[in-house]
Design a protein around this motif. Structure first.
Motif, mmCIF file in Angstrom:
data_model
loop_
_atom_site.group_PDB
_atom_site.id
_atom_site.type_symbol
_atom_site.label_atom_id
_atom_site.label_comp_id
_atom_site.label_asym_id
_atom_site.label_seq_id
_atom_site.Cartn_x
_atom_site.Cartn_y
_atom_site.Cartn_z
ATOM 1 N N MET A 1 0.700 -0.997 0.278
ATOM 2 C CA MET A 1 -0.254 0.113 0.469
ATOM 3 C C MET A 1 1.090 1.238 0.020
ATOM 4 S SD MET A 1 -2.907 0.876 2.788
ATOM 5 C CE MET A 1 -3.893 -0.587 2.484
ATOM 6 N N LEU A 2 0.783 2.320 -1.298
ATOM 7 C CA LEU A 2 1.581 3.050 -1.225
ATOM 8 C C LEU A 2 1.534 4.251 -0.234
ATOM 9 C CD1 LEU A 2 2.204 2.910 -5.023
ATOM 10 C CD2 LEU A 2 3.893 2.558 -3.421
ATOM 11 N N VAL A 3 2.005 4.933 0.144
ATOM 12 C CA VAL A 3 1.605 6.334 0.993
ATOM 13 C C VAL A 3 3.081 6.945 1.278
ATOM 14 C CG1 VAL A 3 0.446 4.871 3.317
ATOM 15 C CG2 VAL A 3 2.847 4.940 3.069
ATOM 16 N N THR A 4 2.350 8.382 1.083
ATOM 17 C CA THR A 4 3.407 9.601 1.033
ATOM 18 C C THR A 4 4.420 9.023 2.169
ATOM 19 O OG1 THR A 4 2.433 11.244 1.875
ATOM 20 C CG2 THR A 4 2.235 11.356 -0.330
ATOM 21 N N LYS A 5 5.814 9.995 2.469
ATOM 22 C CA LYS A 5 6.361 10.487 3.180
ATOM 23 C C LYS A 5 5.742 10.283 4.944
ATOM 24 C CE LYS A 5 11.109 12.076 4.828
ATOM 25 N NZ LYS A 5 10.693 12.966 5.996
ATOM 26 N N ASN A 6 5.224 11.938 4.817
ATOM 27 C CA ASN A 6 4.573 12.479 5.899
ATOM 28 C C ASN A 6 3.431 11.212 6.467
ATOM 29 O OD1 ASN A 6 6.210 15.080 5.268
ATOM 30 N ND2 ASN A 6 4.733 15.094 3.960
ATOM 31 N N VAL A 7 2.566 10.850 5.505
ATOM 32 C CA VAL A 7 1.720 9.848 6.310
ATOM 33 C C VAL A 7 2.071 8.222 7.073
ATOM 34 C CG1 VAL A 7 -0.054 8.310 5.550
ATOM 35 C CG2 VAL A 7 -0.203 9.944 4.527
ATOM 36 N N ALA A 8 3.257 7.905 6.082
ATOM 37 C CA ALA A 8 4.158 6.930 6.560
ATOM 38 C C ALA A 8 4.661 7.368 8.006
ATOM 39 C CB ALA A 8 5.294 6.214 5.697
ATOM 40 N N GLU A 9 5.182 8.483 8.533
ATOM 41 C CA GLU A 9 5.444 8.398 8.935
ATOM 42 C C GLU A 9 5.009 9.011 10.504
ATOM 43 O OE1 GLU A 9 8.282 12.237 8.976
ATOM 44 O OE2 GLU A 9 9.700 11.338 7.924
ATOM 45 N N LEU A 10 3.634 9.441 9.867
ATOM 46 C CA LEU A 10 2.417 9.688 11.006
ATOM 47 C C LEU A 10 2.354 8.731 11.868
ATOM 48 C CD1 LEU A 10 0.195 11.581 12.038
ATOM 49 C CD2 LEU A 10 -1.051 11.247 10.652
ATOM 50 N N CYS A 11 2.010 7.668 10.792
ATOM 51 C CA CYS A 11 2.158 5.820 11.516
ATOM 52 C C CYS A 11 3.040 5.711 12.587
ATOM 53 C CB CYS A 11 0.960 5.749 9.992
ATOM 54 S SG CYS A 11 -0.075 6.330 9.132
ATOM 55 N N VAL A 12 4.119 5.872 11.848
ATOM 56 C CA VAL A 12 4.985 5.344 13.308
ATOM 57 C C VAL A 12 4.514 5.532 13.819
ATOM 58 C CG1 VAL A 12 7.335 4.667 13.178
ATOM 59 C CG2 VAL A 12 6.287 4.280 10.867
ATOM 60 N N LEU A 13 4.469 7.154 14.195
ATOM 61 C CA LEU A 13 4.207 7.848 15.208
ATOM 62 C C LEU A 13 3.120 7.774 15.781
ATOM 63 C CD1 LEU A 13 5.374 11.503 14.103
ATOM 64 C CD2 LEU A 13 6.868 9.615 15.774
ATOM 65 N N LEU A 14 2.655 7.512 15.387
ATOM 66 C CA LEU A 14 1.191 6.869 16.519
ATOM 67 C C LEU A 14 0.824 5.481 17.271
ATOM 68 C CD1 LEU A 14 -1.532 8.085 13.775
ATOM 69 C CD2 LEU A 14 -1.523 8.912 16.007
ATOM 70 N N ILE A 15 1.657 4.359 16.394
ATOM 71 C CA ILE A 15 1.555 3.032 16.204
ATOM 72 C C ILE A 15 2.980 2.825 18.090
ATOM 73 C CG2 ILE A 15 2.858 1.164 16.374
ATOM 74 C CD1 ILE A 15 1.821 0.778 13.563
ATOM 75 N N SER A 16 4.092 4.186 17.900
ATOM 76 C CA SER A 16 5.165 4.107 18.658
ATOM 77 C C SER A 16 4.958 5.054 19.408
ATOM 78 C CB SER A 16 6.667 5.237 18.066
ATOM 79 O OG SER A 16 6.921 5.084 19.389
ATOM 80 N N GLU A 17 3.778 6.128 19.795
ATOM 81 C CA GLU A 17 2.980 6.744 20.989
ATOM 82 C C GLU A 17 1.878 5.678 21.623
ATOM 83 O OE1 GLU A 17 2.147 10.238 23.554
ATOM 84 O OE2 GLU A 17 3.853 9.501 21.940
ATOM 85 N N LEU A 18 1.289 4.709 20.948
ATOM 86 C CA LEU A 18 0.643 4.321 21.820
ATOM 87 C C LEU A 18 0.930 2.538 21.763
ATOM 88 C CD1 LEU A 18 -3.079 5.346 19.268
ATOM 89 C CD2 LEU A 18 -2.197 5.631 21.446
ATOM 90 N N TYR A 19 1.655 2.463 21.751
ATOM 91 C CA TYR A 19 2.189 0.906 21.657
ATOM 92 C C TYR A 19 3.569 0.457 22.137
ATOM 93 C CZ TYR A 19 -2.881 0.882 20.204
ATOM 94 O OH TYR A 19 -4.156 0.719 20.102
ATOM 95 N N GLY A 20 4.257 1.575 22.261
ATOM 96 C CA GLY A 20 5.693 1.267 21.982
ATOM 97 C C GLY A 20 6.379 0.927 20.536
ATOM 98 N N GLN A 21 8.062 0.687 21.864
ATOM 99 C CA GLN A 21 8.570 1.111 19.946
ATOM 100 C C GLN A 21 9.358 -0.057 18.825
ATOM 101 O OE1 GLN A 21 12.973 2.094 21.152
ATOM 102 N NE2 GLN A 21 13.914 1.934 19.039
#
Length: 672
Positions: A1-21
């Protein structure tokens, strides 16, 4: 699933914020490299197999990855689900929506599913009972997502974070049957589509699912598909199979709708917060779900997006018309949304001829809306009454069978001459309702206490029905097209054309954004280009009534901002500037994509700033996270430490609130 760089960074930060590294690290690699196996993930992330398997298990539990097994080698490939990852930003909005519409008990159940990712019905009933006992046992200091504020912070609808739980049960009787309440609320949420059973296709990407179905039907064509007839038959078979597979998740929903929703509609028992009384189903909910205790449920984000869109349209109608009409509109949307599973049409299984005739979508009758209308709404308020000779009854009661057509990046507000006659409305006009329809809207809803002139001989129920219908006519007569009167002789049928309505809302939001950034001149130029199409730089100043130098400066500024584009057409091979025509144009789709991408970039910066602030207050937050301090911060943290803690909570509230406001922009421009 293709996403832009900013969307990818946002998704990674959300998962890190809620569920860890750990899960965020694996998810980032899946976004960067695409489909991968366990071995490939271990190589790319420098993690051992045990860590990768644990991280993948967490992501699967939270519905954040797809996986597909190769039928030949048996190797499992994993793929990131960026759509589900982005929906983590709407966790608080979904909980607030559920609380306001279905009550606190339903909020508790949905919260548990969001935390767990998916859960069995039997486990949800036990968790509901345990949470109720904890709330009445006096435990505190638990945030809305079940974690402390100095750990993984909650991202809620208004950015608020405090030391007490948002899931208070209220002042219910201690002797109530908690198990019966849990079953009642679960039945209601499943029937409404907020919760759905997890089926075999839940963790399979749409592309893999379609490929699997196509491979099954290709076996019926040993010599290959030849000709248009076989191609159409093959496509129809694939669509029917996909529709059948997707229908598996609605089996329990349809069962509960048949058993409970008809009874709910007849009793119309409502709580003060809009939730349905748990007594509506009685023992039926328990008996219906006892045979489904092993059914695994998850949150249906598609249906939640429909509910959030209804709230957005309700607020939009309230700003433009008034609160009373907006409440009626909210009721109509709630009834209509029962027939709408998702905001975006699934083109893989839907075709144009699948629509319900020329109306272009589902419709509801006036009686259906009236049955669901809350008795606390004073429908007689907010409607003025002009003199009878100033009312065009035929215009007010006009039935528009066909939805407005989209034309480029603008709406065609009026029908063509032929369409105004064919299938149009005057032949279905009912003259018997003229005397009762002499009420039209003047001024703002709710701005005065003007009452309607109603025949005193009408019963109270008929008066209320007639008054509610006038609000629907106001919505239908608005230039925004909130509602379309699409048929019916007795009570009337109504529908909402979401595509042109949301496009109109996109233009409103876009115009506001352009005006705030580039001023009135920039908005004027954009509207001209949106209406006329491509225009050369010599013609544009005369159309905009502006100086040529001002136009060039403003257009260059808007091009740098990504709102306009220019096409160069040289008159000869020399490509000299004096011999080149510059055509300016406005590309709506590209502009919206850029806005969404830039908005996601702003959300990333908010979350990064939150992490920086958390590092600055690391010592205080570590102290506040202790079990003996949590919930009693004001007593345990004294002096400067408590002041720093309060300052951090205030900063966290502002940053998360800004993330939620930015998500509203993404929702309007992309998801609704």
């Amino acid at each position: 699933m293709l996403v832009t760089k900013n969307v990818a960074e946002l998704c990674v930060l959300l998962i890190s914020e809620l569920y860890g590294q750990l899960p965020s690290r694996i998810f980032a690699d899946l976004l960067a490299r695409g489909r991968s196996t366990i071995v490939q993930l271990a190589q790319h992330t420098s993690l051992n197999f045990r860590q990768v398997r644990h991280g993948i298990a967490v992501l699967i539990q939270l519905n954040l990855v797809f996986h597909n097994t190769d039928p030949d080698s048996g190797v499992i490939h994993y793929e990131a689900n960026s759509y589900a990852a982005y929906n983590l930003t709407r966790t608080g909005k979904i909980l607030d929506m559920v609380r306001n519409k279905y009550g606190n008990h339903a909020n508790t159940l949905v919260h548990e599913v969001l935390v767990q990712g998916h859960s069995k019905i039997s486990d949800l009933v036990k968790a509901f009972q345990n949470r109720h006992n904890e709330q009445h046992g006096g435990t505190n200091g638990i945030s809305q997502n079940g974690t402390s504020h100095n750990g993984h912070s909650n991202i809620n609808g208004n950015g608020a974070t405090n030391g007490t739980s948002d899931l208070e049960m209220g002042d219910e009787d201690e002797d109530v049957d908690l198990e019966a309440q849990a079953y009642d609320n679960l039945a209601q949420l499943i029937a409404a589509g907020i919760l759905e059973p997890v089926t075999r296709i839940a963790y399979q990407s749409p592309q893999d699912l379609r490929s699997t179905v196509e491979q099954e039907f290709l076996a019926n064509y040993p010599t290959g598909i030849r000709g248009s007839k076989q191609t159409s038959e093959f496509e129809r078979s694939v669509r029917d199979k996909l529709r059948e597979i997707q229908g598996e998740s609605t089996r329990l929903k349809k069962k509960l709708e048949i058993e409970f929703m008809s009874e709910l509609s007849s009793k119309r028992r409502k709580l003060t917060n809009g939730a349905v009384s748990s007594a509506f189903a009685g023992e039926k909910a328990r008996s219906a779900l006892l045979g489904e205790l092993d059914t695994v449920l998850r949150v249906n984000y598609d249906k939640c997006t429909v509910e959030l869109r209804n709230l957005k349209l309700k607020w939009y109608a309230e700003d433009l018309i008034g609160s009373t009409t907006a409440q009626v509109y909210e009721t109509l949307l709630a009834v209509l949304s029962k027939k709408i599973p998702r905001c975006q049409v699934d083109k893989s299984i839907e075709v144009e001829e699948d629509n319900n005739g020329p109306s272009g979508g589902p419709s509801v009758t006036t009686q259906e809306v009236f049955e669901q209308l809350s008795s606390t709404i004073d429908v007689s308020a907010g409607i003025g009454f002009p003199s009878d000779d100033t009312i065009d009854i035929r215009r007010a009661e006009k039935i528009r069978r066909y939805p407005p057509q989209l034309k480029g990046s603008t709406l065609r507000e009026e029908l063509e001459e032929g369409e105004e006659i064919v299938g149009s409305d005057d032949e279905d006009y009912d003259h018997s309702g003229e005397a009762a329809a002499n009420v039209r809207h003047h001024g703002q809803n709710g701005s005065d206490d003007v009452k309607m002139r109603i025949d005193d001989g009408l019963p109270v129920g008929a008066q209320r029905l007639h008054q509610m219908r006038q609000h629907l006519l106001i919505l239908a007569d608005s230039k925004q097209g909130f509602v379309r009167h699409c048929g019916g002789r007795d009570f009337g049928e109504w529908t909402v054309d979401f595509e042109p309505l949301m496009q109109h809302l996109k233009f409103v939001e876009l115009d506001t954004m352009i005006e705030n950034r580039f001023g009135r001149h920039g908005l004027r130029l954009t509207r001209i280009l949106r209406e006329k199409g491509k225009i050369d730089d010599k013609t544009l100043p005369s159309l905009a009534l502006m100086k040529k130098s001002d136009v060039h400066v403003k257009m260059a500024e808007m091009e740098m901002g990504g709102f306009l584009d220019v096409q160069e057409v040289p008159r000869d091979n020399n490509r000299a500037a004096a011999r080149t025509i510059f055509f300016w144009f406005f590309d709506l789709d590209r502009t919206l994509q850029r806005i969404v991408d830039n908005t996601c970039k702003s959300m990333v910066r908010c979350l990064e700033r939150l992490d920086v602030e958390r590092r600055k207050k690391k010592n205080v937050l570590m102290t506040a996270e202790r079990k003996d301090v949590r919930g009693m911060e004001e007593e345990k943290l004294r002096g400067y430490a408590y002041t720093e803690y309060v300052e951090f909570l205030d900063i966290e509230k502002k940053l998360l609130g800004q993330v939620m406001r930015l998500d509203d922009i993404v929702a309007v421009f992309r998801d609704f």
